[in-house]
Design an enzyme around this catalytic site. Structure first.
Site, PDB file in Angstrom:
ATOM      1  CD  GLU A   1      -2.581   1.659  -3.833  1.00  0.00           C
ATOM      2  OE1 GLU A   1      -3.598   2.168  -3.714  1.00  0.00           O
ATOM      3  OE2 GLU A   1      -1.644   1.986  -2.905  1.00  0.00           O
TER       4      GLU A   1
ATOM      5  CG  ASP B   1      -1.979   0.992   1.214  1.00  0.00           C
ATOM      6  OD1 ASP B   1      -3.010   1.013   0.475  1.00  0.00           O
ATOM      7  OD2 ASP B   1      -1.956   2.159   2.094  1.00  0.00           O
TER       8      ASP B   1
END
Length: 637
Positions: free
Chosen positions: A396, A367
Site C-alpha cells: 500500500e 501499510d
C-alpha cells in the site's frame, strides 16, 4: 557472438523478474555476430529441481530473438541464453543461393558432407549412424535433394557445434509465484462492523458468518484491517476528530494497549482460537484471509515501555509521534529503523509476520511500506517466504513511481496503483501502457482499487451508482487483481466528510457501522456477475497480453485481453460518461478476415462484427450498462 538487451533483466540481474504458474515466461534478446554467417540460439532454464532444459529461440526482426518456457513449479527459476555461429545453416543458405544461380556446387556438397561427419562424432550411436548416411548421400547422385532434407536439418540442429558458443555472463532469475499472486479479487471489511445485531459491534465470529456472502460475490481474498488491541492515548473520535468520547472505538491502525500488541487480537473481536477458526473456514470457502501488517504503535503499545529505544525521541526526551505537516497523528508512534538496536527491532518485526503465518495467514496487505527502509523489506519478505513459500505481500504505497517500482523489485508480490485517479481516456491509456508492458510488467503486479477506506475520489462522490459501477468494471477487467472496500462500495456510500476531501463521512476507520443485511446492496448483482466472468475467462486473469484499442470517441475506452493456451480473447468497451449515452466506432480487436460473433458476457447479447480491417459500431447507455465485456468468437462460416 553478441547477446544484449535481454528481457526480463532487472538492473543487470540484481533483482528477480516476476512470473507465475500457468503463465509462460517470455524471454527476448538481441543476438548477432560479425559478418554474414547465420546464428542459432537456445533458451536454457531450470527450476527448483535444478534440471536444465532447453527451448528454441527464434528470430523476430532486426536481430531480435524470442522464446519462452513454462514453469512447472513455484520458486526461483534461472534462465540463460546460448548462441553460436551455425556453420551448417550458413552452408545450407549459401548452397541454395549457388543453386539458384546455376553454379557448380560439387565442392560445397563435399564441405557439407564434412560438416555432417563432424556432427556424427558428437552424436550418440543412433543419430551418429543416421548422420553418416546423410553424409554419404551428399556425396551420391541425389546430393542436391539430400542437402534439402528436413531430417538432415533436424539432426544437425540437435548436434550443432557449440564449442565456440556464447552465454550470458551469468544466468538471470525469475521468481515464479502461485497463480493467486497474479490474479485475485479482494474484499475488505472491518470486523467490528460485521455484526447483524445493531446493539453490539461485530466480532471475528460474525466475520465467519459473512464468508458465504463474500464467496457468493466471487471474491477469493478477504482483507481485514488491523485486528489488534487499539490504544487509548490520543484516540481519534468519530470522523477523525482529535478528541474522543468514552464510547469512541478509535482507529485500528493505532495498534497496542494493555491488552497486547501486534501478536494479540483485540479482546472485543474475539480470541486467537476464533481467528484460527476464521482462517480455516475461509479456506474451505476458497477464500484466503489477508491481514494488515502495519508497523506503528499507539503510545500504549507494550513495545513503548519495553523498548523505548526503538522509537525516535525529541530533545525533551518524549517520543516523536507521526506527522505529515501540517497533519499530526498523536495516536501513532513510528519505529526508528535507524536506532542503535535496529537488529533487534528488525528481528521482532519479522517475528510478527512469522507468528501470523503460524496461525495460517499467507497474505498480507502492508501499510505504508514506502516509509520504511528498502533493505528491511528485501530481508523480511525473503525470510518469510523462505519459511512459508507462496506468501503474498500487497504494497500500500501511494507514492512516487520509482519508489513503488523499487518495492516491487525488492519482493512485494502486488502493488496498489494510481488507478483511482486515472479517470479520463488518455490517462487510462497512458497508465495501462506503463503498467502492462515491459519493463514494468516484468516486476510489478498492479492491484486496482476504485475505493479504499482512505480513498473516495470526487468522481465517485459525484457520479453515484452509475460511476461506481463503471469504475468497478474497469478495475475488475483491466487488472488481473483488484479489490474494493466492500460494504461501502457495494452500497454506494459516497458522501464525503467535507466537500473537496476524499474522506468518508462516518468512516469505519473511526466508528462502528451496521449494514442492513436483509436487502441486496445495489451493486452486488453486478459484482457477482463480473467475478463470475473473471472466473470463466482466463484472459481477464492475465495482464501481460493487454492491448489498447482505438476509438473515434474519447468517451469510449476499449481494450483487448488475451491469455496463453488458446483462451478466447475478451474485448472490453466502457462508456466513461456515467450520465449520457455514447456511441462510436472501435478498431478491430482481432485480425479475422470474415465476420465473427462477439458475446456480451454481462447480458448474453450477441453481436455480429465485421472482420479486419473494418471498425465496428458500439452504443452504450449508462442507464443500461457501464460497458460491454465481449468474448470474441471464431469466424462465422
Amino acid at each position: 557472438m553478441v547477446i544484449e538487451n535481454v528481457r526480463p533483466e532487472l538492473d543487470g540481474g540484481r533483482f528477480a523478474a516476476k512470473g507465475s504458474l500457468g503463465e509462460p515466461v517470455q524471454v527476448e534478446a538481441d543476438i548477432f555476430a560479425d559478418g554474414h554467417d547465420l546464428v542459432s540460439a537456445v533458451l536454457r532454464w531450470r527450476g527448483p529441481d535444478q534440471e536444465w532444459r532447453e527451448e528454441p529461440l527464434k528470430p523476430v526482426v532486426n536481430d531480435r530473438w524470442a522464446g519462452e518456457f513454462e514453469p512447472r513449479q513455484a520458486g526461483l527459476h534461472d534462465f540463460d541464453i546460448e548462441a553460436w555461429v551455425d556453420h551448417f545453416l550458413t552452408w545450407e543458405h549459401e548452397l541454395e543461393r549457388r543453386l539458384e544461380a546455376g553454379q557448380n556446387v560439387a565442392v560445397e556438397l563435399e564441405a557439407g558432407a564434412l560438416l555432417v561427419e563432424a556432427a556424427s562424432r558428437r552424436a550418440p550411436t543412433r543419430d551418429a549412424q543416421q548422420l553418416r548416411r546423410q553424409a554419404a548421400a551428399l556425396r551420391g547422385r541425389g546430393a542436391t535433394r539430400a542437402a534439402r532434407s528436413l531430417r538432415l536439418r533436424q539432426l544437425m540442429g540437435r548436434h550443432a557445434d557449440r564449442s565456440l558458443s556464447t552465454c550470458l555472463e551469468r544466468p538471470l532469475t525469475v521468481k515464479v509465484d502461485p497463480e493467486r499472486a497474479r490474479s485475485s479479487a479482494w474484499y475488505e471489511l472491518f470486523p467490528r462492523s460485521a455484526s447483524p445485531d445493531t446493539k453490539r459491534p461485530g466480532t471475528l465470529r460474525d466475520v465467519e458468518t459473512r464468508l458465504p456472502y463474500v464467496r457468493s460475490l466471487g471474491f477469493d481474498v478477504l482483507y481485514l484491517p488491523p485486528i489488534h488491541p487499539i490504544g487509548h492515548s490520543f484516540r481519534k473520535g468519530r470522523n477523525n476528530t482529535v478528541s474522543a468520547t468514552p464510547s469512541d472505538v478509535g482507529s485500528p491502525w493505532a495498534i497496542g494497549s494493555e491488552a497486547g500488541g501486534h501478536k494479540s487480537i483485540a479482546p472485543e473481536l474475539g480470541t486467537l482460537k476464533d481467528f484460527r477458526q476464521l482462517v480455516r473456514s475461509a479456506r474451505r470457502q476458497g477464500i484466503e484471509l489477508a491481514m494488515d501488517y502495519a508497523l506503528q504503535c499507539s503510545p500504549d503499545h507494550p513495545y513503548v515501555k519495553e523498548h523505548p529505544e526503538w522509537f525516535r525521541h525529541r530533545p525533551d526526551g518524549s517520543i516523536r509521534y507521526a506527522e505529515n505537516p501540517p497533519k499530526k497523528y498523536q495516536d501513532i508512534y513510528p519505529f526508528d529503523f535507524e536506532s542503535e538496536d535496529w537488529r533487534e527491532l528488525w528481528d521482532e518485526l519479522l517475528s510478527i509476520l512469522l507468528f501470523w503465518c503460524e496461525q495460517g495467514v499467507r497474505t498480507y496487505r502492508v501499510d505504508n511500506p514506502h516509509t520504511k527502509p528498502f533493505a528491511f523489506w528485501e530481508w523480511a519478505i525473503a525470510r518469510t517466504q523462505a519459511e512459508y513459500p507462496g506468501t503474498i505481500f500487497l504494497a500500500e504505497a501511494f507514492t512516487r513511481p520509482k519508489v513503488m517500482y523499487e518495492l516491487a523489485k525488492l519482493g512485494f508480490t502486488q502493488s496498489y496503483t494510481y488507478f483511482a485517479w486515472r479517470q479520463q481516456a488518455w490517462e487510462l491509456k497512458q497508465y495501462a501502457q506503463e503498467l502492462f508492458t515491459p519493463p514494468v510488467c516484468d516486476f510489478l503486479r498492479p492491484n486496482f482499487w476504485p475505493n479504499t477506506p482512505d480513498i473516495l475520489t470526487e468522481q465517485i462522490q459525484k457520479g453515484g451508482p452509475r460511476m461506481s459501477a463503471l469504475r468497478f468494471v474497469l478495475a475488475a477487467t483491466m487488472s488481473a487483481s483488484y479489490g474494493i472496500f466492500g460494504p461501502s462500495f457495494e452500497r454506494v456510500e459516497v458522501t464525503p466528510l467535507v466537500p473537496g476531501k476524499e474522506e468518508y463521512l462516518d468512516s469505519e476507520k473511526y466508528q462502528v457501522r451496521h449494514w442492513d443485511g436483509a436487502a441486496e446492496p445495489p451493486l452486488a448483482g453486478l459484482i457477482r456477475k463480473v467475478n463470475a466472468i473473471r472466473a470463466a475467462q482466463p484472459a481477464l486473469r492475465h495482464d501481460r497480453w493487454y492491448r489498447q484499442l482505438a476509438t473515434d470517441n474519447e468517451m469510449l475506452f476499449a481494450f483487448l485481453k488475451t491469455a496463453p493456451g488458446g483462451a478466447a480473447p475478451v474485448c472490453v468497451v466502457a462508456n466513461l460518461d456515467a450520465e449520457n449515452t455514447q456511441r462510436g466506432w472501435i478498431e478491430p480487436p482481432v485480425a479475422i478476415d470474415g465476420d465473427y460473433d462477439v458475446v456480451d458476457l454481462l447480458n448474453d447479447a450477441v453481436y455480429r462484427w465485421r472482420g479486419a480491417p473494418n471498425w465496428n459500431f458500439v452504443e452504450l447507455s449508462p442507464s443500461v450498462t457501464p460497458a460491454h465485456v465481449l468474448r470474441v468468437g471464431a469466424p462465422v462460416p
